[in-house]
Design a protein around this motif. Structure first.
Motif, PDB file in Angstrom:
ATOM      1  N   GLY A   9       0.790  -1.235   0.000  1.00 29.20           N
ATOM      2  CA  GLY A   9       0.000   0.000   0.000  1.00 29.20           C
ATOM      3  C   GLY A   9       0.817   1.278   0.000  1.00 29.20           C
ATOM      4  N   SER A  10       2.143   1.169   0.079  1.00 30.92           N
ATOM      5  CA  SER A  10       2.953   2.395   0.107  1.00 30.92           C
ATOM      6  C   SER A  10       3.378   2.824  -1.290  1.00 30.92           C
ATOM      7  N   GLY A  11       2.976   2.066  -2.320  1.00 29.53           N
ATOM      8  CA  GLY A  11       3.352   2.413  -3.688  1.00 29.53           C
ATOM      9  C   GLY A  11       2.262   3.205  -4.383  1.00 29.53           C
ATOM     10  N   TYR A  12       2.466   3.432  -5.681  1.00 24.05           N
ATOM     11  CA  TYR A  12       1.517   4.254  -6.438  1.00 24.05           C
ATOM     12  C   TYR A  12       0.161   3.571  -6.640  1.00 24.05           C
ATOM     13  N   THR A  13       0.158   2.284  -6.992  1.00 26.49           N
ATOM     14  CA  THR A  13      -1.149   1.645  -7.211  1.00 26.49           C
ATOM     15  C   THR A  13      -1.888   1.461  -5.883  1.00 26.49           C
ATOM     16  N   GLY A  14      -1.130   1.199  -4.814  1.00 31.97           N
ATOM     17  CA  GLY A  14      -1.743   1.085  -3.486  1.00 31.97           C
ATOM     18  C   GLY A  14      -2.366   2.410  -3.070  1.00 31.97           C
ATOM     19  N   THR A  33      -0.609  -2.854   3.865  1.00 33.79           N
ATOM     20  CA  THR A  33       0.704  -3.293   4.327  1.00 33.79           C
ATOM     21  C   THR A  33       1.836  -2.477   3.700  1.00 33.79           C
ATOM     22  N   SER A  34       2.909  -2.371   4.468  1.00 34.70           N
ATOM     23  CA  SER A  34       4.198  -1.899   3.972  1.00 34.70           C
ATOM     24  C   SER A  34       5.250  -2.487   4.894  1.00 34.70           C
ATOM     25  N   ARG A  35       6.308  -3.020   4.308  1.00 29.49           N
ATOM     26  CA  ARG A  35       7.380  -3.552   5.149  1.00 29.49           C
ATOM     27  C   ARG A  35       8.171  -2.406   5.759  1.00 29.49           C
ATOM     28  N   LYS A  36       8.444  -1.363   4.938  1.00 28.86           N
ATOM     29  CA  LYS A  36       9.308  -0.261   5.377  1.00 28.86           C
ATOM     30  C   LYS A  36       8.619   0.670   6.366  1.00 28.86           C
ATOM     31  N   GLY A  75      -0.559  -5.073  -4.727  1.00 30.30           N
ATOM     32  CA  GLY A  75       0.064  -4.033  -5.569  1.00 30.30           C
ATOM     33  C   GLY A  75       1.563  -4.049  -5.367  1.00 30.30           C
ATOM     34  N   VAL A  76       2.157  -5.182  -5.645  1.00 31.29           N
ATOM     35  CA  VAL A  76       3.586  -5.411  -5.361  1.00 31.29           C
ATOM     36  C   VAL A  76       4.322  -5.717  -6.667  1.00 31.29           C
ATOM     37  N   PRO A  77       5.659  -5.655  -6.662  1.00 31.70           N
ATOM     38  CA  PRO A  77       6.394  -5.922  -7.912  1.00 31.70           C
ATOM     39  C   PRO A  77       6.174  -7.336  -8.431  1.00 31.70           C
ATOM     40  N   GLY A 178       6.300   3.279 -11.219  1.00 27.54           N
ATOM     41  CA  GLY A 178       6.270   3.062  -9.769  1.00 27.54           C
ATOM     42  C   GLY A 178       6.930   4.194  -8.991  1.00 27.54           C
ATOM     43  N   ILE A 179       6.916   4.045  -7.664  1.00 27.93           N
ATOM     44  CA  ILE A 179       7.280   5.152  -6.769  1.00 27.93           C
ATOM     45  C   ILE A 179       8.796   5.353  -6.619  1.00 27.93           C
ATOM     46  N   GLU A 180       9.587   4.319  -6.916  1.00 28.63           N
ATOM     47  CA  GLU A 180      11.033   4.441  -6.737  1.00 28.63           C
ATOM     48  C   GLU A 180      11.642   5.277  -7.870  1.00 28.63           C
ATOM     49  N   ASP A 308      -5.969   6.590 -17.988  1.00 24.69           N
ATOM     50  CA  ASP A 308      -5.069   6.925 -16.878  1.00 24.69           C
ATOM     51  C   ASP A 308      -4.425   5.606 -16.446  1.00 24.69           C
ATOM     52  N   ASN A 309      -3.098   5.540 -16.520  1.00 26.80           N
ATOM     53  CA  ASN A 309      -2.413   4.265 -16.208  1.00 26.80           C
ATOM     54  C   ASN A 309      -2.686   3.792 -14.790  1.00 26.80           C
ATOM     55  N   LEU A 310      -2.885   4.725 -13.857  1.00 30.17           N
ATOM     56  CA  LEU A 310      -3.100   4.311 -12.468  1.00 30.17           C
ATOM     57  C   LEU A 310      -4.570   3.970 -12.188  1.00 30.17           C
TER      58      LEU A 310
HETATM   59  N1  LIG Z   1       2.352   2.139 -11.781  1.00 29.44           N
HETATM   60  C1  LIG Z   1       1.473   1.739 -12.707  1.00 29.44           C
HETATM   61  O1  LIG Z   1       0.970   2.558 -13.513  1.00 29.44           O
HETATM   62  C2  LIG Z   1       1.063   0.280 -12.797  1.00 29.44           C
HETATM   63  C3  LIG Z   1       0.030  -0.048 -13.672  1.00 29.44           C
HETATM   64  C4  LIG Z   1      -0.377  -1.382 -13.766  1.00 29.44           C
HETATM   65  C5  LIG Z   1       0.256  -2.347 -13.009  1.00 29.44           C
HETATM   66  N2  LIG Z   1       1.278  -2.007 -12.184  1.00 29.44           N
HETATM   67  C6  LIG Z   1       1.905  -3.083 -11.405  1.00 29.44           C
HETATM   68  O2  LIG Z   1       1.404  -3.002 -10.075  1.00 29.44           O
HETATM   69  C7  LIG Z   1       2.412  -3.403  -9.143  1.00 29.44           C
HETATM   70  C8  LIG Z   1       2.648  -2.253  -8.165  1.00 29.44           C
HETATM   71  O3  LIG Z   1       3.055  -1.119  -8.927  1.00 29.44           O
HETATM   72  P1  LIG Z   1       3.363   0.290  -8.258  1.00 29.44           P
HETATM   73  O4  LIG Z   1       3.568   1.239  -9.373  1.00 29.44           O
HETATM   74  O5  LIG Z   1       2.357   0.581  -7.205  1.00 29.44           O
HETATM   75  O6  LIG Z   1       4.775  -0.039  -7.566  1.00 29.44           O
HETATM   76  P2  LIG Z   1       5.519   0.794  -6.436  1.00 29.44           P
HETATM   77  O7  LIG Z   1       5.044   2.204  -6.451  1.00 29.44           O
HETATM   78  O8  LIG Z   1       6.964   0.539  -6.625  1.00 29.44           O
HETATM   79  O9  LIG Z   1       5.029   0.081  -5.083  1.00 29.44           O
HETATM   80  C9  LIG Z   1       5.355  -1.254  -4.795  1.00 29.44           C
HETATM   81  C10 LIG Z   1       4.794  -1.640  -3.447  1.00 29.44           C
HETATM   82  O10 LIG Z   1       5.119  -3.001  -3.204  1.00 29.44           O
HETATM   83  C11 LIG Z   1       5.640  -3.139  -1.874  1.00 29.44           C
HETATM   84  N3  LIG Z   1       6.594  -4.244  -1.921  1.00 29.44           N
HETATM   85  C12 LIG Z   1       7.759  -4.326  -2.605  1.00 29.44           C
HETATM   86  N4  LIG Z   1       8.330  -5.528  -2.449  1.00 29.44           N
HETATM   87  C13 LIG Z   1       7.487  -6.248  -1.618  1.00 29.44           C
HETATM   88  C14 LIG Z   1       7.520  -7.552  -1.056  1.00 29.44           C
HETATM   89  N5  LIG Z   1       8.527  -8.384  -1.327  1.00 29.44           N
HETATM   90  N6  LIG Z   1       6.495  -7.930  -0.250  1.00 29.44           N
HETATM   91  C15 LIG Z   1       5.468  -7.072   0.005  1.00 29.44           C
HETATM   92  N7  LIG Z   1       5.383  -5.835  -0.490  1.00 29.44           N
HETATM   93  C16 LIG Z   1       6.387  -5.425  -1.286  1.00 29.44           C
HETATM   94  C17 LIG Z   1       6.244  -1.786  -1.550  1.00 29.44           C
HETATM   95  O11 LIG Z   1       6.110  -1.537  -0.152  1.00 29.44           O
HETATM   96  P3  LIG Z   1       7.247  -1.647   0.949  1.00 29.44           P
HETATM   97  O12 LIG Z   1       8.575  -1.662   0.223  1.00 29.44           O
HETATM   98  O13 LIG Z   1       7.035  -0.432   1.782  1.00 29.44           O
HETATM   99  O14 LIG Z   1       6.919  -2.908   1.649  1.00 29.44           O
HETATM  100  C18 LIG Z   1       5.312  -0.839  -2.292  1.00 29.44           C
HETATM  101  O15 LIG Z   1       4.198  -0.518  -1.474  1.00 29.44           O
HETATM  102  C19 LIG Z   1       3.661  -3.736  -9.977  1.00 29.44           C
HETATM  103  O16 LIG Z   1       3.733  -5.106 -10.199  1.00 29.44           O
HETATM  104  C20 LIG Z   1       3.420  -2.983 -11.280  1.00 29.44           C
HETATM  105  O17 LIG Z   1       4.065  -3.588 -12.392  1.00 29.44           O
HETATM  106  C21 LIG Z   1       1.689  -0.707 -12.044  1.00 29.44           C
END
Ligand SMILES: NC(=O)c1ccc[n+]([C@@H]2O[C@H](COP(=O)([O-])OP(=O)(O)OC[C@H]3O[C@@H](n4cnc5c(N)ncnc54)[C@H](OP(=O)(O)O)[C@@H]3O)[C@@H](O)[C@H]2O)c1
Length: 341
Positions: A9-14, A33-36, A75-77, A178-180, A308-310
């Motif tokens: 939940g700490s990322g963009y889709t979350g 959830t967020s580990r960090k 919403g994780v990698p 993503g957020i990184e 909108d991608n998100l």
């Molecule tokens: N951004 C987009 O437009 C988009 C669109 C469609 C699909 N997606 C897909 O949706 C997923 C999430 O994308 P995002 O853009 O939200 O990514 P993001 O911003 O990088 O966020 C990733 C999230 O996953 C968590 N995370 C990372 N490793 C983890 C693990 N091993 N166990 C549990 N949590 C973990 C991170 O939290 P902590 O590190 O704090 O735990 C963070 O909250 C990806 O697979 C991406 O390909 C993204």
């Protein structure tokens, strides 16, 4: 009420799931959830959610999360969701995975992502305009952002058997990564720039081929993505070349309009736009806007889509799937316009 949880939940889709669910009348967000950031308020990383949610991030395992939820979004990698999904399913929760772990057959996934799939499970490809089976699904592989815009742009013409080849040129805002932060997203690199990447090898191509191939076996697909200095949005230009004998139909605006109208008659989030689609008309919304332009005297018709991608490309589509899984109107909590201008 549907009790939902968000893993990652700490990322963009979350964050986007939380923003969209804030006004959903049938949903209670039970955990994020967020580990960090475990123990910290969600508004620390999503300040726009301050006062909207009184939730703290938690560090939970799958079983602990599943006990508190009916439906869970992951919403994780990619390569990570597969460590969560089997335990969530075994604990009786239904799962909507936003990563790419459950969108493709295992052999295609492994070849595309260069890793072993540790936990294959049956899943439905969560593009509700093409797959009404999402309503019964236990596990949904929510489509990628580029594939959503690309497939929706072409599905009616592919289904009608009119297409020999489609060449996609797609442009995405930087939140798709993503957020990184990365070198590409670094402001001086991204600003006033357009960056083509993975010009012939993007990982989303198999998803597009898979879905268009179901509608029109043998259809040829080429795809080139670009990143543009926009935060959100994907604009896709599809150069569509007619099958032999289909040139006249593709030149006939009325016939093509009818094909799109019929195909999307029960798809409220797909709009045939009166003007060429623009990111500003869909930003923040779950709509996919589409228009087309036959090229006079040619075998080419150009189709343009905007999402909108998100939202339609990720979290909005996930909520649309959740609505259908829960027997709700698919528009519930999602029926609002984009943030123009
Ligand atoms: N951004 C987009 O437009 C988009 C669109 C469609 C699909 N997606 C897909 O949706 C997923 C999430 O994308 P995002 O853009 O939200 O990514 P993001 O911003 O990088 O966020 C990733 C999230 O996953 C968590 N995370 C990372 N490793 C983890 C693990 N091993 N166990 C549990 N949590 C973990 C991170 O939290 P902590 O590190 O704090 O735990 C963070 O909250 C990806 O697979 C991406 O390909 C993204």
């Amino acid at each position: 009420m549907i009790d939902v949880g968000i893993i990652g939940g700490s990322g963009y889709t979350g964050g986007e799931l939380l923003r969209l669910l804030a006004n959903h009348p049938e949903v209670d967000v039970k955990l994020v959830t967020s580990r960090k950031l475990s123990g910290k308020p969600v508004s620390l990383v999503h300040p726009h959610l301050k006062s909207i949610y009184a939730l703290n991030f938690e560090a939970l395992n799958a079983k602990e999360a599943a006990e508190r939820c009916d439906i869970i979004f992951t919403g994780v990698p990619h390569g990570t969701a597969m460590d969560w999904v089997p335990d969530l399913l075994d604990a009786g929760t239904r799962v909507i995975d936003l990563s790419s772990d459950y969108r493709l057959p295992v052999d295609v996934f492994e070849k595309t992502y260069g890793m072993k799939h540790r936990a294959p499970r049956d899943a439905i490809f969560g593009l509700p305009e093409l797959h009404s089976e999402v309503a019964e699904a236990k596990l949904i592989g929510n489509p990628g952002c580029y594939p959503t815009g690309a497939i929706l742009a072409l599905a009616p013409l592919a289904h009608a058997g009119l297409v020999d080849r489609v060449v996609y040129d797609s442009k995405s805002g930087i939140s798709g990564a993503g957020i990184e932060p990365t070198e590409t997203s670094h402001y001086p690199n991204m600003s006033q720039n357009v960056i083509p990447y993975k010009i012939t090898t993007h990982r989303h191509v198999p998803e597009i081929k898979q879905e268009l191939g179901l509608l029109s076996p043998g259809i040829k697909v080429n795809f080139t993505p670009h990143v543009i200095p926009s935060v959100r949005g994907i604009l896709t230009t599809a150069h569509v070349f007619a099958k032999e004998g289909a040139e006249t139909t593709l030149q006939d605006r009325e016939a093509v309009a009818r094909i799109y109208r019929d195909f999307y008659k029960d798809a409220p989030f797909v709009r045939m736009a009166d003007v060429v689609p623009r990111l500003g008309a869909v930003r923040g919304s779950n709509f996919c806007d589409i228009s087309f332009e036959p090229e006079k005297g040619s075998d080419r018709i150009v189709v343009v889509s905007a999402i909108d991608n998100l939202v339609k490309g990720a979290s909005g589509q996930a909520i649309q799937n959740m609505n259908l899984m829960a027997g709700l109107d698919q528009r519930t909590g999602l029926w609002f316009p984009g943030m123009a201008p």
